[in-house]
Design a protein around this motif. Sequence first.
Motif, PDB file in Angstrom:
ATOM      1  N   UNK A 195       0.763  -1.192   0.017  1.00 54.46           N
ATOM      2  CA  UNK A 195       0.003  -0.059   0.050  1.00 54.46           C
ATOM      3  C   UNK A 195       0.973   1.289  -0.109  1.00 54.46           C
ATOM      4  N   UNK A 196       0.330   2.293   0.803  1.00 53.06           N
ATOM      5  CA  UNK A 196       0.971   3.665   0.557  1.00 53.06           C
ATOM      6  C   UNK A 196       2.160   3.786   1.320  1.00 53.06           C
ATOM      7  N   UNK A 197       2.205   2.937   2.501  1.00 52.33           N
ATOM      8  CA  UNK A 197       3.147   3.003   3.338  1.00 52.33           C
ATOM      9  C   UNK A 197       4.597   2.219   2.928  1.00 52.33           C
ATOM     10  N   UNK A 198       4.664   1.889   1.564  1.00 50.25           N
ATOM     11  CA  UNK A 198       5.850   1.188   1.099  1.00 50.25           C
ATOM     12  C   UNK A 198       7.089   2.283   1.120  1.00 50.25           C
ATOM     13  N   UNK A 199       8.216   2.041   1.853  1.00 48.73           N
ATOM     14  CA  UNK A 199       9.406   2.973   1.735  1.00 48.73           C
ATOM     15  C   UNK A 199      10.569   2.210   1.797  1.00 48.73           C
ATOM     16  N   UNK A 200      10.615   1.172   0.872  1.00 47.77           N
ATOM     17  CA  UNK A 200      11.868   0.459   0.518  1.00 47.77           C
ATOM     18  C   UNK A 200      11.927  -0.035  -0.706  1.00 47.77           C
ATOM     19  N   UNK A 201      12.960  -0.538  -1.423  1.00 43.57           N
ATOM     20  CA  UNK A 201      12.834  -1.170  -2.536  1.00 43.57           C
ATOM     21  C   UNK A 201      11.973  -2.449  -2.645  1.00 43.57           C
ATOM     22  N   UNK A 202      11.385  -2.707  -3.734  1.00 40.00           N
ATOM     23  CA  UNK A 202      10.508  -3.949  -3.890  1.00 40.00           C
ATOM     24  C   UNK A 202      11.255  -5.138  -3.951  1.00 40.00           C
ATOM     25  N   UNK A 203      11.086  -6.179  -3.558  1.00 40.81           N
ATOM     26  CA  UNK A 203      11.744  -7.489  -3.694  1.00 40.81           C
ATOM     27  C   UNK A 203      11.906  -7.864  -5.163  1.00 40.81           C
ATOM     28  N   UNK A 204      13.052  -8.536  -5.630  1.00 40.63           N
ATOM     29  CA  UNK A 204      13.301  -8.914  -6.768  1.00 40.63           C
ATOM     30  C   UNK A 204      12.171  -9.588  -7.362  1.00 40.63           C
ATOM     31  N   UNK A 205      11.543 -10.527  -6.715  1.00 45.85           N
ATOM     32  CA  UNK A 205      10.448 -11.239  -7.304  1.00 45.85           C
ATOM     33  C   UNK A 205       9.111 -10.304  -7.709  1.00 45.85           C
ATOM     34  N   UNK A 206       9.001  -9.309  -6.750  1.00 45.43           N
ATOM     35  CA  UNK A 206       7.976  -8.415  -7.419  1.00 45.43           C
ATOM     36  C   UNK A 206       8.164  -7.588  -8.530  1.00 45.43           C
TER      37      UNK A 206
END
Length: 478
Positions: A113-124
């Motif tokens: 959601x809107x709270x993401x504050x890191x790089x997305x994982x490689x699989x994503x």
Amino acid sequence: MARVDAAAAATGQDSYGLMRRAGEAVAASALRLYPGALRFVVLCGPGNNGGDGYVCAAALRRAGAATAVFALVDPARLKGDAKRAQTDYSGTSQGMTAFEPVSGDVVIDALFGAGLAREVPAEVSELIQKVTAAALPVIAVDLPSGLDGGSGQVRGAAFRASHTVTFMARKPGHVLLPGRDLCGEVEVFDIGIPWRLVEAEAGPLHVNNPAIWRATHRVLGTSDHKYRRGHLTVFSGPETATGAARLSAMAGLKAGAGLVTIASPQAALAANAVHLTAIMLASVDNDRDLQVYLEDARRRTFVLGPGFGDPEKARAFAVRMGQAGRHLVLDADGITAFRLDRHRLATAFEGEAVRLVVTPHEGEFARLFPEIAEDGTLAKPAKALAAAAAVGGVVVYKGADTVIASPDGRAAIEEHAPPSLATAGSGDVLAGIVGALLAQGLPAFEAACAGVHLHGQAALSVGPGLTAEDLAGAVLPA
């Protein structure tokens, strides 16, 4: 929003009930937007956004739609409301790597959601590439996964959604770029949290709109005359660079200033005079000339910078106006003139009332506020607010997502400025509009917000092929 959710639970609201309303709202949007979908693919993440996805999947199944769920984490690892939503779903799910796009799929992105504050994982990241390559439509839950909700920046990779369903209010990431371009159409759904709880956490950040300045803008009365509408002065550059000042002056006149004067070097008087009719002309070459010009107390508002050229004179003139209690819009060369002397500018305009508006584009912002520009932890509104506090004035941080920030902590984001504004002279026009509104008595923040809005509206009215001359001529009063 996490604090809003916690506050809602503390007042006795059923947090799972809120999740159910959110997930079912997404399902309703999916069915309305894509009635011909052959399969809804729901991608569920590890937190409450994933819980919304499981609720959505259950609702789609109840509606008779073909639905497949792919989970980022083992459902056994889920906790709280997300775990309850997964249990109530009662259908099967597969791991994320099992997903293969099929023609007719519609993807519902409930990963982060809107709270993401890191790089997305490689699989994503790999999944996003797969969905993008297949050109599948994506409905994002709250915000497209991979976008930082506070800044609108991409965290490694992000979905490009055709539609986003968010809850209670838009987040900065929906409005700031590049987030705005990746969200598609944004639908805000009220899931029933009391609005007072949202307002308590929202902070003074707004989408720029007329409600910000309407209460402070004085409507023209039948007894008004040109001096009551304000006198705007725009400083001209040398004889080879007079056009920028005239653009500002014309925009100021169109925006409603009662009188507009170009303060010109003696050598540039002829070059300016041949182009002017309703705009007046005065000779101002040096500090002594400026002192004499300022003896008329009605000359309260100035624009300095467009095409001005001389940094030493720009600094001297700006400081003189600050010390004389005048209002100033500082643009272009005026901003660059203070790149090594920002404290001097702030000191000159100290006082209870804000009298300074600075209008930097990206490069000028980095020159005047290098330490703020280089801080990668700050989103654009935070950078603009830090700059406003540093200079003691309103900062209009220009761009396709212009942010207007006041030293008192208020900020607004403009979302309706078309890309046609990326043309030479556009910023000169904006400076003149803001100057005219200051001259008419609007406070600095309100004048800047109104000016940015009018600037964008004028550009929209002109349409493609816009030039700065067209733009200045299309300006309307607030």
